[in-house]
Design a protein around this motif. Structure first.
Motif, PDB file in Angstrom:
ATOM      1  N   GLN A   9       0.838  -1.193   0.000  1.00 53.23           N
ATOM      2  CA  GLN A   9       0.000   0.000   0.000  1.00 53.23           C
ATOM      3  C   GLN A   9       0.880   1.253   0.000  1.00 53.23           C
ATOM      4  OE1 GLN A   9      -2.847   0.004   3.205  1.00 53.23           O
ATOM      5  NE2 GLN A   9      -4.138  -1.541   2.245  1.00 53.23           N
ATOM      6  N   GLU A  12      -2.248   5.921  -0.829  1.00 55.84           N
ATOM      7  CA  GLU A  12      -3.662   5.562  -0.807  1.00 55.84           C
ATOM      8  C   GLU A  12      -4.568   6.766  -1.067  1.00 55.84           C
ATOM      9  OE1 GLU A  12      -5.351   2.092   0.793  1.00 55.84           O
ATOM     10  OE2 GLU A  12      -4.058   2.053  -0.964  1.00 55.84           O
ATOM     11  N   ARG A  16      -6.409   4.373  -3.692  1.00 60.38           N
ATOM     12  CA  ARG A  16      -7.468   3.544  -3.114  1.00 60.38           C
ATOM     13  C   ARG A  16      -8.749   3.668  -3.917  1.00 60.38           C
ATOM     14  NH1 ARG A  16      -8.365   4.554   2.784  1.00 60.38           N
ATOM     15  NH2 ARG A  16     -10.095   3.092   2.480  1.00 60.38           N
ATOM     16  N   THR A  23      -6.517   1.753   6.576  1.00 56.72           N
ATOM     17  CA  THR A  23      -5.418   1.628   5.622  1.00 56.72           C
ATOM     18  C   THR A  23      -4.134   1.377   6.387  1.00 56.72           C
ATOM     19  OG1 THR A  23      -4.250   2.680   3.783  1.00 56.72           O
ATOM     20  CG2 THR A  23      -4.977   4.111   5.551  1.00 56.72           C
ATOM     21  N   GLU A  25      -0.927   1.664   5.015  1.00 55.49           N
ATOM     22  CA  GLU A  25       0.238   2.315   4.417  1.00 55.49           C
ATOM     23  C   GLU A  25       1.166   2.807   5.522  1.00 55.49           C
ATOM     24  OE1 GLU A  25       1.049   6.211   1.535  1.00 55.49           O
ATOM     25  OE2 GLU A  25      -0.960   5.345   1.709  1.00 55.49           O
ATOM     26  N   ARG A  36      -5.704   9.047   5.200  1.00 53.46           N
ATOM     27  CA  ARG A  36      -5.483   8.286   3.960  1.00 53.46           C
ATOM     28  C   ARG A  36      -6.765   8.117   3.146  1.00 53.46           C
ATOM     29  NH1 ARG A  36       0.060   8.634   3.783  1.00 53.46           N
ATOM     30  NH2 ARG A  36       1.057   7.393   5.417  1.00 53.46           N
ATOM     31  N   LYS A  38      -9.419   9.049   0.180  1.00 53.18           N
ATOM     32  CA  LYS A  38      -9.173   9.381  -1.224  1.00 53.18           C
ATOM     33  C   LYS A  38      -9.393  10.872  -1.464  1.00 53.18           C
ATOM     34  CE  LYS A  38     -10.508   7.983  -5.925  1.00 53.18           C
ATOM     35  NZ  LYS A  38      -9.201   7.403  -6.270  1.00 53.18           N
TER      36      LYS A  38
END
Length: 322
Positions: A9, A12, A16, A23, A25, A36, A38
């Motif tokens: 990841q 993101e 994503r 998430t 990441e 994180r 979008k």
């Protein structure tokens, strides 16, 4: 933490596809959208939009809150792998479709135009049937936001966590001032002060204009849980907007702000207060006055990110499925 997911990841904020879920990441890398989520202007199927307002032209003391949204987003990466603590198994990030709508765009040299620009920015989101959690920015930004919300919901209950009442008299509606915006909100009739409450106040104003006030000493003496119970009695099920000025916290917990005042709430008290407000009819909220240049530790932005996640959880609590 899902270490296997962390291996692949990255970014993101852009990559994503699912708007829900945690998430994994790496917290120290990638593009720093809020939690994180979008980055997108597409509100199709979205429940809640987080948006930034990098504005600090209305401050009376130290500037720097224009950098607040960016700092809060970066700090929020620490929270992105885990659900908010203490919500009885409820995970707003997994139940709600949440996006980072980015920041409001405005001409920094045309300050008089800014309130209308921000009001339309929020109005656009609300017209799509989406709620907002806003990252400030100085506290003046709450006034245009409240105007947009009042168009949809009528006069609102306001829950204001703050060191200052922001009720200093100012009948010049062309002035843009973070210390008088709540006075104007009352005079404009967009909030109902009798069904509103200010928490953590520790500065003097001659007239509270009908607001219920739970000052910082009352929170210290009676406890944050008792304050939350009192707030819930005051606002009932009326549409409520929660605005959290980070200087509601004591400077020991949030030094990075423009007008710090001693004797404020601890971060622990704030956490209890916000969690125990679960069940109010929250229609929107903001966290404001995070000024990163005055806090080299980043603790103030971390506090702001936690407040924003609690606001998301509060917003989603009454919209739970099942």
């Amino acid at each position: 933490m899902a270490l296997e997911d962390a291996k692949h990841q990255v970014d993101e904020a852009f990559t994503r596809e699912d708007l829900r879920g945690l998430t994994y990441e790496n917290t120290f890398g990638g593009a720093p959208s809020f939690l994180r989520r979008k980055y997108t202007k597409d509100l199709t199927g979205v429940d809640l939009a987080v948006t930034g307002v990098p504005f600090d032209h209305a401050v009376t003391n130290r500037p720097g809150t224009r950098f607040g949204p960016r700092a809060i987003r970066e700090a929020s990466a620490l929270q992105s792998p885990d659900p908010a603590y203490g919500w009885d198994g409820y995970d707003a990030l997994s139940e709600l479709s949440i996006v980072d709508y980015g920041d409001v765009a405005y001409d920094y040299a045309k300050i008089a135009e800014f309130p209308g620009v921000l009001e339309e920015h929020i109005r656009t989101i609300l017209k799509a049937g989406v709620g907002t959690i806003t990252l400030g920015g100085d506290h003046f930004i709450t006034l245009p936001i409240l105007k947009a919300y009042a168009e949809k919901y009528g006069p609102l209950s306001v829950i204001q966590v703050d060191a200052h009442s922001d009720l200093w008299p100012d009948d010049d509606y062309d002035r843009i001032d973070h210390g008088t915006f709540m006075y104007k909100a009352v005079k404009l009739g967009i909030i109902d002060p009798k069904r509103s409450v200010q928490i953590g106040i520790r500065t003097t104003v001659e007239d509270s204009l009908g607001f219920n006030v739970i000052d910082a000493r009352a929170v210290h003496e009676k406890g944050a849980a008792a304050a939350a119970a009192q707030v819930k009695e005051i606002v009932g099920d009326h549409p409520s907007y929660l605005t959290f000025d980070i200087d509601g916290l004591d400077p020991a917990f949030a030094p990075g702000t423009g007008t710090p005042v001693w004797g404020g709430l601890s971060s622990g008290q704030a956490a209890i207060l916000l969690r125990d407000l679960a069940g109010i009819n929250l229609v929107g909220g903001d966290v404001v006055e995070v000024s990163p240049p005055f806090d080299t530790t980043g603790a103030t932005a971390v506090a702001g990110a936690h407040v924003a996640l609690e606001l998301i959880s509060l917003w989603g609590w009454t919209r739970r499925k099942g």
